[in-house]
Design an enzyme around this catalytic site. Structure first.
Site, PDB file in Angstrom:
ATOM      1  N   LYS A   1     -25.310 -18.098 -40.699  1.00  0.00           N
ATOM      2  CA  LYS A   1     -26.090 -16.915 -40.316  1.00  0.00           C
ATOM      3  C   LYS A   1     -26.275 -15.993 -41.523  1.00  0.00           C
ATOM      4  O   LYS A   1     -26.951 -14.974 -41.448  1.00  0.00           O
ATOM      5  CB  LYS A   1     -25.407 -16.167 -39.174  1.00  0.00           C
ATOM      6  CG  LYS A   1     -25.334 -17.001 -37.884  1.00  0.00           C
ATOM      7  CD  LYS A   1     -25.226 -16.144 -36.669  1.00  0.00           C
ATOM      8  CE  LYS A   1     -24.683 -16.877 -35.453  1.00  0.00           C
ATOM      9  NZ  LYS A   1     -25.551 -17.925 -34.933  1.00  0.00           N
TER      10      LYS A   1
ATOM     11  N   HIS B   1     -20.071 -12.526 -27.315  1.00  0.00           N
ATOM     12  CA  HIS B   1     -20.586 -13.900 -27.333  1.00  0.00           C
ATOM     13  C   HIS B   1     -19.494 -14.781 -26.724  1.00  0.00           C
ATOM     14  O   HIS B   1     -18.311 -14.445 -26.789  1.00  0.00           O
ATOM     15  CB  HIS B   1     -20.830 -14.269 -28.799  1.00  0.00           C
ATOM     16  CG  HIS B   1     -21.444 -15.602 -29.066  1.00  0.00           C
ATOM     17  ND1 HIS B   1     -20.729 -16.771 -28.983  1.00  0.00           N
ATOM     18  CD2 HIS B   1     -22.696 -15.954 -29.457  1.00  0.00           C
ATOM     19  CE1 HIS B   1     -21.525 -17.790 -29.308  1.00  0.00           C
ATOM     20  NE2 HIS B   1     -22.724 -17.320 -29.606  1.00  0.00           N
TER      21      HIS B   1
ATOM     22  N   ASP C   1     -15.726  -9.983 -34.258  1.00  0.00           N
ATOM     23  CA  ASP C   1     -16.718 -11.042 -34.431  1.00  0.00           C
ATOM     24  C   ASP C   1     -17.853 -10.454 -35.267  1.00  0.00           C
ATOM     25  O   ASP C   1     -18.651  -9.656 -34.778  1.00  0.00           O
ATOM     26  CB  ASP C   1     -17.210 -11.494 -33.047  1.00  0.00           C
ATOM     27  CG  ASP C   1     -18.401 -12.444 -33.123  1.00  0.00           C
ATOM     28  OD1 ASP C   1     -18.909 -12.700 -34.237  1.00  0.00           O
ATOM     29  OD2 ASP C   1     -18.836 -12.921 -32.058  1.00  0.00           O
TER      30      ASP C   1
ATOM     31  N   GLN D   1     -23.016 -11.627 -36.437  1.00  0.00           N
ATOM     32  CA  GLN D   1     -24.352 -11.026 -36.508  1.00  0.00           C
ATOM     33  C   GLN D   1     -24.379  -9.780 -37.380  1.00  0.00           C
ATOM     34  O   GLN D   1     -25.450  -9.215 -37.613  1.00  0.00           O
ATOM     35  CB  GLN D   1     -24.842 -10.665 -35.094  1.00  0.00           C
ATOM     36  CG  GLN D   1     -24.978 -11.846 -34.161  1.00  0.00           C
ATOM     37  CD  GLN D   1     -26.140 -12.764 -34.537  1.00  0.00           C
ATOM     38  OE1 GLN D   1     -27.033 -12.395 -35.299  1.00  0.00           O
ATOM     39  NE2 GLN D   1     -26.120 -13.978 -34.010  1.00  0.00           N
TER      40      GLN D   1
ATOM     41  N   CYS E   1     -25.751 -17.641 -25.405  1.00  0.00           N
ATOM     42  CA  CYS E   1     -24.293 -17.836 -25.351  1.00  0.00           C
ATOM     43  C   CYS E   1     -23.604 -16.524 -24.991  1.00  0.00           C
ATOM     44  O   CYS E   1     -22.533 -16.202 -25.518  1.00  0.00           O
ATOM     45  CB  CYS E   1     -23.738 -18.393 -26.657  1.00  0.00           C
ATOM     46  SG  CYS E   1     -24.394 -20.017 -27.043  1.00  0.00           S
TER      47      CYS E   1
END
Lengths: 148, 410
Positions: free
Chosen positions: B230, B127, B204, B207, B368
């Site tokens: 999220k 991302h 990261d 998600q 993104c």
């Protein structure tokens, strides 16, 4: 929002499928790259201006149906127009898709009023306007246009 | 296919006001949890109660009100710590979100440790949040960015990893789950490989945490970042987990109140972890709301959520694949419940606008992740993401709406 068919009319879909004036003019007197950072739509516009008139104009790029059809119809509409006339149309088009065009007053948009349905889709106004913003930049001698 | 879920969906859906209240006169199919999750009523109520009856600033003053606000705020940190199995709450830094967490690492650890000629290794499916902070650092320091490639299915190609990691590689930035493709990356194996070469790892997890049980000690990573919103929590709150020895050696990033031990005109000293990285007043209500969201998810059961997501992904993949002209972008073997797709000759934004009219909320665009779109040779995709409150009726509505898109476009 209203029915999407109001916007996705046959003419717009047809211009999206078979865009007119697609390509690049080499050499050209004016050019600009348009960019919509929100969605990544890109447009490269090349023009030949002769004696104050748009003698020829082409576009390249990738975008949604609204963007491509808008570019296709715009190039057809401004060909042969003076720079002042083209700027006038750009202003009228912006007003149209924002729902700010005075319907009673005369305008020069002709079949471009097809894009009126965009005013019901505020997030898509930038797609319709990108070719016109790029045209304004090119005529002003700016190399880059952005809808931001 | 027969759809099975270990979750009581009918009951769960009652916990989400937006799912049971008409939106502009019609029910919504919310297939956009990868953009931002909806908050369950208990988390909304927790934020309200704190704001109405328990609020003042934290870590300040001697009032009972302030002490109790601080306690609630720190309890939320404990919940996050347990949620990702971090060794200590000192290693849990509150940030505004994943983006700020990664920027913190790049600006504090990165500026102190990356030098001219060094290399920063990123994956092809990052991302922008795990690209741009590193580009800014590389530009400042004269460092180079290298990229681990991926194949057409959206799986990382690791054949040349041993040559991609060099003696100059300082950091590996890697997404746990791709937001644009759904790919679940083999983080544990890659972290182990990086560690043997002395490379710091920044994961990261934005998600990943909504879909998978995450254990940072098992993964072995140096840093792990994610966002509250999220994870069914509020916006404006996120988390950076960092290994203590790294965090302790890092200089502060933002300066101001809360992070200091003493300030004179001559010299300022800083407090220890985690406060050193938390200058100013934090988003207290949001942190407490995130704690409540984590409680809610744990009560549902992270394993049950993962099983539900997997079943729904399989159902959605089968139904969507059957639509002529639809191509799924991202077909890795290990996937989270995210389906990105393109329809032949129809731009994602046109798809998105028509789905919107049908009451279906999806993301249409580049997510993104423009380098991912470039790699997959598509300008944009439409992405439906599925979570623990979605069921087969959401997928069926999506399929029906996509058939309408095709009908309009002819």
């Amino acid at each position: 929002m209203s029915d999407p068919r109001e916007l996705y009319q046959a003419v717009i879909l047809e211009h999206n499928k078979k865009p007119r004036n697609f390509g690049k003019l080499e050499p050209c007197t004016h050019h600009a790259d348009g960019h919509n950072p929100l969605c990544g739509d890109q447009l490269q516009l090349t023009l030949n201006v002769e004696e104050g008139r748009i003698a020829d104009i082409r576009f390249e790029g990738s975008g949604c149906a609204i963007d491509v059809a808008s570019a296709s119809l715009m190039t057809g509409a401004v060909k042969g127009k003076t720079l002042a006339e083209a700027e006038q149309m750009a202003g009228e088009f912006r007003a149209l898709v924002r729902g700010e065009l005075d319907a009673a007053a005369p305008h020069h948009l002709g079949k471009l009023t097809l894009f009126e349905g965009v005013r019901n889709l505020p997030v898509r106004v930038k797609c319709a306007v990108l070719p016109w913003a790029t045209l304004s930049s090119a005529l002003k001698g700016e190399a880059q246009a952005s809808t931001e | 296919m027969v759809f099975q879920t270990p979750l009581d969906l009918e009951r769960i859906r009652q916990d989400f006001p937006l799912l049971v209240t008409p939106f502009k006169g019609r029910p919504l199919h919310y297939l956009d949890s990868a953009v931002s999750g909806l908050m369950p009523q208990v988390a909304i109520d927790r934020v309200s109660r704190y704001t109405a009856l328990e609020h003042t600033n934290v870590h300040r003053g001697v009032s009972t009100l302030s002490q109790e606000a601080t306690d609630r705020f720190e309890e939320a940190r404990e919940k996050v710590c347990a949620f990702i199995n971090a060794p200590s709450t000192k290693e849990i830094i509150w940030t505004r979100g994943t983006t700020e967490a990664i920027n913190l690492v790049a600006q504090s650890w990165g500026r102190a440790n990356v030098q001219a000629g060094d290399e920063i290794l990123l994956s092809a499916m990052e991302h922008h949040a795990n690209i741009v902070p590193w580009q800014m650092l590389a530009q400042e320091k004269g460092a180079t960015i290298k990229v681990i490639p991926m194949d057409d299915a959206g799986e990382l190609v690791l054949d040349d990893l041993d040559t991609l990691i060099t003696d100059r590689t300082k950091v590996l930035g890697l997404t746990h789950v791709s937001n644009a493709l759904g790919t679940i990356n083999p983080v544990k194996a890659l972290v182990a490989k990086a560690r043997t070469r002395g490379v710091v790892t920044v994961i990261d997890g934005a998600q990943a945490v909504p879909h998978l049980p995450v254990d940072v000690q098992d993964l072995g990573c140096d840093f792990y970042a994610f966002s509250g919103h999220k994870l069914s929590g509020p916006t404006g709150i996120g988390v950076l987990y960092g290994r203590k020895e790294l965090l302790e050696a890092m200089p502060p990033w933002h300066g101001g109140g809360n992070m200091i031990l003493s300030v004179t005109w001559e010299k300022t000293t800083y407090i220890g972890l985690p406060g050193k990285f938390e200058a100013g007043t934090p988003p207290i209500a949001a942190a407490i709301g995130l704690g409540a969201a984590i409680d809610y998810l744990r009560a549902l059961g992270l394993d049950r959520i993962a099983a539900h997501d997997a079943h729904l992904l399989a159902y959605a993949t089968e139904r969507l694949s059957a639509i002529p002209g639809l191509r799924i972008i991202g077909t890795a073997k290990e996937k989270a419940s995210v389906v990105s797709f393109v329809l032949d000759g129809i731009h994602a934004h046109d798809v998105g606008s028509i789905l919107d009219h049908e009451g279906i909320v999806v993301r249409a665009g580049h997510h993104c992740a423009q380098p991912v779109m470039d790699r997959m040779k598509v300008p944009a995709t439409t992405r439906a993401s599925f979570t623990y409150f979605n069921d087969t009726s959401d997928v069926d509505a999506l399929v029906a709406a996509l058939l309408k898109v095709k009908e309009i476009f002819g």
